[in-house]
Scaffold this motif. Structure first.
Motif, short mmCIF file in Angstrom:
data_model
loop_
_atom_site.label_atom_id
_atom_site.label_comp_id
_atom_site.label_asym_id
_atom_site.label_seq_id
_atom_site.Cartn_x
_atom_site.Cartn_y
_atom_site.Cartn_z
N THR A 1 -23.77 -26.84 -21.15
CA THR A 1 -24.56 -27.96 -21.66
C THR A 1 -23.70 -28.91 -22.48
O THR A 1 -23.84 -30.13 -22.38
CB THR A 1 -25.73 -27.43 -22.51
OG1 THR A 1 -26.60 -26.66 -21.68
CG2 THR A 1 -26.51 -28.56 -23.15
N ARG A 2 -22.79 -28.37 -23.29
CA ARG A 2 -21.91 -29.26 -24.07
C ARG A 2 -21.04 -30.10 -23.15
O ARG A 2 -20.79 -31.29 -23.44
CB ARG A 2 -21.05 -28.47 -25.04
CG ARG A 2 -20.06 -29.36 -25.80
CD ARG A 2 -19.48 -28.74 -27.02
NE ARG A 2 -18.31 -29.51 -27.49
CZ ARG A 2 -17.65 -29.28 -28.60
NH1 ARG A 2 -18.03 -28.28 -29.40
NH2 ARG A 2 -16.59 -30.00 -28.94
N GLU A 3 -20.55 -29.52 -22.05
CA GLU A 3 -19.77 -30.31 -21.09
C GLU A 3 -20.56 -31.54 -20.65
O GLU A 3 -20.02 -32.66 -20.59
CB GLU A 3 -19.42 -29.46 -19.87
CG GLU A 3 -18.38 -28.39 -20.09
CD GLU A 3 -18.05 -27.68 -18.80
OE1 GLU A 3 -16.85 -27.54 -18.49
OE2 GLU A 3 -18.98 -27.25 -18.09
N VAL A 4 -21.82 -31.33 -20.33
CA VAL A 4 -22.65 -32.42 -19.83
C VAL A 4 -22.99 -33.41 -20.94
O VAL A 4 -22.99 -34.62 -20.73
CB VAL A 4 -23.92 -31.85 -19.17
CG1 VAL A 4 -24.92 -32.96 -18.87
CG2 VAL A 4 -23.56 -31.10 -17.89
N VAL A 5 -23.27 -32.90 -22.14
CA VAL A 5 -23.59 -33.79 -23.25
C VAL A 5 -22.39 -34.69 -23.57
O VAL A 5 -22.56 -35.90 -23.81
CB VAL A 5 -23.99 -32.98 -24.50
CG1 VAL A 5 -24.00 -33.85 -25.75
CG2 VAL A 5 -25.37 -32.36 -24.30
N GLU A 6 -21.19 -34.15 -23.56
CA GLU A 6 -20.01 -34.98 -23.83
C GLU A 6 -19.84 -36.06 -22.77
O GLU A 6 -19.50 -37.21 -23.09
CB GLU A 6 -18.77 -34.10 -23.93
CG GLU A 6 -18.75 -33.24 -25.18
CD GLU A 6 -17.40 -32.57 -25.43
OE1 GLU A 6 -16.53 -32.61 -24.54
OE2 GLU A 6 -17.21 -32.03 -26.53
N ALA A 7 -20.08 -35.71 -21.51
CA ALA A 7 -20.01 -36.70 -20.44
C ALA A 7 -21.06 -37.79 -20.65
O ALA A 7 -20.79 -38.99 -20.47
CB ALA A 7 -20.18 -36.03 -19.08
N MET A 8 -22.27 -37.38 -21.04
CA MET A 8 -23.35 -38.34 -21.23
C MET A 8 -23.07 -39.23 -22.43
O MET A 8 -23.33 -40.45 -22.39
CB MET A 8 -24.67 -37.60 -21.41
CG MET A 8 -25.90 -38.47 -21.28
SD MET A 8 -27.39 -37.50 -20.95
CE MET A 8 -27.18 -37.11 -19.21
N ASN A 9 -22.52 -38.68 -23.49
CA ASN A 9 -22.14 -39.51 -24.64
C ASN A 9 -21.13 -40.57 -24.24
O ASN A 9 -21.21 -41.73 -24.67
CB ASN A 9 -21.56 -38.64 -25.75
CG ASN A 9 -22.61 -37.78 -26.45
OD1 ASN A 9 -23.80 -38.04 -26.35
ND2 ASN A 9 -22.15 -36.77 -27.17
N ASN A 10 -20.16 -40.19 -23.41
CA ASN A 10 -19.14 -41.14 -22.97
C ASN A 10 -19.74 -42.23 -22.09
O ASN A 10 -19.38 -43.41 -22.20
CB ASN A 10 -18.03 -40.41 -22.22
CG ASN A 10 -17.16 -39.58 -23.15
OD1 ASN A 10 -16.95 -39.94 -24.30
ND2 ASN A 10 -16.65 -38.46 -22.65
N ASP A 11 -20.65 -41.85 -21.20
CA ASP A 11 -21.28 -42.85 -20.33
C ASP A 11 -22.20 -43.78 -21.10
O ASP A 11 -22.26 -44.98 -20.82
CB ASP A 11 -22.08 -42.16 -19.22
CG ASP A 11 -21.23 -41.77 -18.03
OD1 ASP A 11 -20.23 -42.46 -17.76
OD2 ASP A 11 -21.54 -40.77 -17.36
N ALA A 12 -22.95 -43.22 -22.05
CA ALA A 12 -23.93 -44.00 -22.78
C ALA A 12 -23.29 -44.84 -23.88
O ALA A 12 -23.89 -45.81 -24.36
CB ALA A 12 -24.99 -43.09 -23.39
N GLY A 13 -22.06 -44.46 -24.29
CA GLY A 13 -21.40 -45.19 -25.37
C GLY A 13 -21.97 -44.89 -26.74
O GLY A 13 -21.69 -45.60 -27.71
#
Length: 514
Positions: free
Chosen positions: A404-416
């Motif tokens: 889940t943290r892997e995905v959250v970090e990716a989402m944070n990067n995409d969302a800015g």
């Protein structure tokens, strides 16, 4: 706000006291009846067989799924002592990419359903990627080329069942994800039935243009799927027709369809851009509402449809899909026999203070977001003679939090922007040890709602909005209530160190499958 442009008559009869939701998932089918407060009135659930004919192959029996659906509808109604006059509408939510092809006339499937986890189309997807290009595929569909999605599974059935392709081109066969299969059977009478799917399920096929919400000629031709076998694409919330199959819900409007993860997003009232939820089920699925803006991911996430209400504009989402989380617990129970029930894993994991240096990466059939590595296979890393069954149980739970943290970090990067709070739902959220560890590893609060069956609740909300059972999306937002909030307690440096070690373990899974 009130929803304009909903299709069909508004049903506001106060004697209709519930909305029924059919939740057809990867391991079971259930029906839940919800009242106007969004509370559960009655429910019924039954598991179905997991058919595993070869490594990487996962199938379900569509007839078994349909029989189980009829059973849970009747059982839930019997528990509540209701009849059709008490039910305002039926909503459907479903395991999304699972693929069924059936005979238009007889209604008989020509092959078992090929489940979303199945990887038999790997060679086909590699060729598709070489022919069309990953960027072009993602530009049209919002999705990376992967065995995960329905289109290649359709092509496999047409190419491996004798005579199937010719029959499909002659218009004799129909395709559907599980929502289409259930609606077709629920409305079938005198040789006629509704053949539809909603935009959320259509967006998971590799066949729909994510900007137009129509089937893509280019993708259908590239994958080899005759368009005459495809269902009509409809919104997620509108009156589609009425139940015509015999049973206690005969005549009730079918008024909502949402893929399971989109339904959970809706049920969690993530109705504004930036709001996100994570569902802990067979796999984990983190969705962030991006509003009416289609956001393209640069960090391994999917651009997908969140929902479409009537004739309102479509709402999009970014999604991080994780294949194996709850099913890893099920594997520990059924294949290994280390626990007798899924709920027993928490007590076993609590017998030790940490994972004993053991990390499990459950790449049973490759890795989905954010890696998209079909060549990966699962590993135990850091195994020593010190490790006992408690450490294994703890490592199983921790694998869910790390992924889940892997995905959250990716989402944070995409969302800015960084996620501030994570709403959670699904069966695994009952595990307080996991939820606390999730908050620790993410470094943000994890919030569990009072009603954790948000997948079914979201389908009920979609159907209830279309029929006037609920007035507005604002009413849905007001009905969401927190059960428990888990705040981070672990030192950030320790959390980062644990996650870095897990990330190192992930690299050990790569390049295993040639």
């Amino acid at each position: 706000m009130r929803l304009p442009g909903m299709l069909g008559a508004r049903l506001t009869d106060p004697s209709r006291s519930v909305v029924a939701a059919v939740d057809q998932g990867t391991t079971s089918t259930r029906c839940i009846l919800f009242n106007r407060d969004g509370a559960r009135v009655a429910s019924a659930q039954i598991e179905h067989r997991q058919i595993l004919p070869a490594p990487g192959h996962v199938e379900h029996n569509p007839i078994e799924i349909w029989d189980n659906t009829r059973y849970v509808l009747a059982a839930a109604m019997a528990k509540a002592e209701f009849d059709a006059a008490d039910v305002a509408a039926v909503g459907i939510t479903n395991q999304r990419e699972t693929t069924i092809v059936w005979d238009r006339t007889t209604g008989r499937p020509i092959h078992n359903a090929i489940v979303w986890q199945d990887t038999r189309t790997d060679d086909f997807v590699n060729k598709l990627t070489a022919d069309l290009g990953a960027d072009r595929i993602q530009d049209i569909t919002g999705l990376p080329p992967s065995t995960y999605f329905s289109g290649p599974k359709i092509a496999w059935i047409l190419d491996h069942v004798p005579g199937a392709r010719a029959r499909a081109e002659a218009g004799e066969l129909l395709f559907g994800t599980v929502d289409s299969w259930l609606v077709w059977n629920l409305t079938r009478k005198d040789g006629r039935a509704l053949h539809v799917t909603d935009v959320t399920n259509a967006s998971r096929t590799l066949l729909m243009d994510i900007t137009t919400m129509q089937w893509s000629d280019e993708m259908c031709q590239a994958i080899g799927v005759p368009q005459q076998m495809l269902p009509q694409i409809v919104s997620s919330s509108e009156i589609l027709g009425r139940v015509r199959s015999t049973g206690p819900m005969h005549g009730v409007p079918i008024a909502g369809i949402l893929g399971d993860q989109q339904a959970a997003t809706f049920g969690q009232a993530c109705l504004s851009p930036g709001e996100a939820k994570n569902t802990y089920g067979t796999g984990n699925f983190l969705l962030m509402n991006t509003g009416t803006e289609l956001r393209r991911s640069n960090h391994g996430l999917l651009s997908t449809v969140a929902y479409k209400l009537g004739d309102q504009p479509v709402h999009y989402a970014l999604e991080g899909s994780i294949a194996v989380t709850g099913s890893l617990v099920q594997w520990l129970r059924d294949n290994v026999g280390l626990i007798s029930s899924s709920s027993g894993i928490e007590a076993l994991a609590r017998t030790v203070p940490d994972n004993g240096g053991l990390y499990i990466v459950p790449a049973f059939s490759g890795l989905l977001a954010p890696h998209w590595r079909s060549d990966a296979r699962g590993v135990f890393v850091g195994l020593t003679s010190y490790v006992n069954k408690g450490h294994i149980a703890r490592a199983v739970l921790e694998a869910t939090a790390y992924q889940t943290r892997e995905v959250v970090e990716a989402m944070n990067n995409d969302a800015g922007t960084a996620l501030q709070t994570l709403k959670v739902d699904g069966g695994m959220t009952a595990n307080d040890l996991l939820m606390q560890f999730q908050a620790d590893i993410l470094g943000v609060p994890v919030v569990r709602p009072v009603i954790t069956e948000t997948t079914a609740l979201g389908a009920a909300y979609a159907a209830g909005l279309a029929t006037g059972f609920w007035d507005s999306t604002e009413q849905i937002r007001q009905q969401w209530k927190c059960d428990k909030e888990f705040s981070p307690q672990m030192d950030k440096s320790k959390a980062d160190q644990l996650f870095a070690t897990y990330s190192k373990a992930v690299t050990r899974t790569f390049d295993w499958q040639d």
